[in-house]
Write an enzyme that holds these catalytic residues in place. Sequence first.
Site, PDB file in Angstrom:
ATOM      1  N   TYR A   1      27.468  45.999  36.635  1.00  0.00           N
ATOM      2  CA  TYR A   1      28.850  45.658  36.973  1.00  0.00           C
ATOM      3  C   TYR A   1      29.809  46.781  36.569  1.00  0.00           C
ATOM      4  O   TYR A   1      30.624  47.233  37.382  1.00  0.00           O
ATOM      5  CB  TYR A   1      29.237  44.361  36.275  1.00  0.00           C
ATOM      6  CG  TYR A   1      30.704  43.999  36.407  1.00  0.00           C
ATOM      7  CD1 TYR A   1      31.221  43.564  37.622  1.00  0.00           C
ATOM      8  CD2 TYR A   1      31.569  44.096  35.313  1.00  0.00           C
ATOM      9  CE1 TYR A   1      32.563  43.243  37.754  1.00  0.00           C
ATOM     10  CE2 TYR A   1      32.908  43.769  35.439  1.00  0.00           C
ATOM     11  CZ  TYR A   1      33.400  43.346  36.658  1.00  0.00           C
ATOM     12  OH  TYR A   1      34.730  43.031  36.776  1.00  0.00           O
ATOM     13  N   LEU A   2      29.697  47.234  35.330  1.00  0.00           N
ATOM     14  CA  LEU A   2      30.600  48.279  34.854  1.00  0.00           C
ATOM     15  C   LEU A   2      30.364  49.593  35.585  1.00  0.00           C
ATOM     16  O   LEU A   2      31.312  50.334  35.862  1.00  0.00           O
ATOM     17  CB  LEU A   2      30.437  48.463  33.345  1.00  0.00           C
ATOM     18  CG  LEU A   2      30.798  47.253  32.488  1.00  0.00           C
ATOM     19  CD1 LEU A   2      30.577  47.550  31.014  1.00  0.00           C
ATOM     20  CD2 LEU A   2      32.246  46.826  32.729  1.00  0.00           C
TER      21      LEU A   2
END
Length: 241
Positions: A153-154
């Site tokens: 996600y990051l």
Amino acid sequence: MSLKGKTAIVTGGSRGIGRAIAEKLAERGAAVVVNYTANSSAAGEVAQAITKAGGKAIAVQADVSKSADVKRLFAETEKAFGKPAIVVANAGVFAQKAVADSTDEDFDNIFNINARGAFFTLREAARQVQDGGRIVAISTGGTKLFMAGAAAYLGSKGAVEQFVRTLAYELAQRQITVNAVSPGYTETDMLPDEFRDFAAASSPFKRVGTSQEVADVVAFLAGPEARWVTGQIVQAGGGVV
């Protein structure tokens, strides 16, 4: 702060932060295209609420991870309201899983929407947005934190931030600003319940943020007063560091 006469596209505009952004831009006078992938009833509800309040809005289905869909989204926008002056690349998903436990499918799902989808949206915006327009991408405050279980996600949101920094230089001659807004822990269905106490304690205000507070920051960047702000990753997380 008026956006009267402007047309705006908000991807992932049917719920959460996206809905708040769509409603805020409409409140400022923009005609808004509420993009959604699958939940037509939720997107229709947003468009109807804006219309009932005296604004202009339509809901348009498009999967932003597909370039043909993104092109159709912009074409339908132009047909309804004219070329967009504002584009908000908000569509995104969150998943929490350790790197060692992640599958190829987990990675592809997150990057297809968060990175690929954002890139396709920004690319079409670069081609279609009116001179002097505003482009805003939604990232996350998590890109400056150390967090276990959120690498994919990051990483996808880190890519979005680099897209923004580059595009700001590419579009400067047309007086188009390009920025990202990075929400912190925000009260949406993407915030896991187990994060809530930690999230509130992380802010000097000792609470979780609201979608409306993030939308206010986006609305500023979408307005005429933000003409001298570009290439920035604006933190909207209540001081979470």
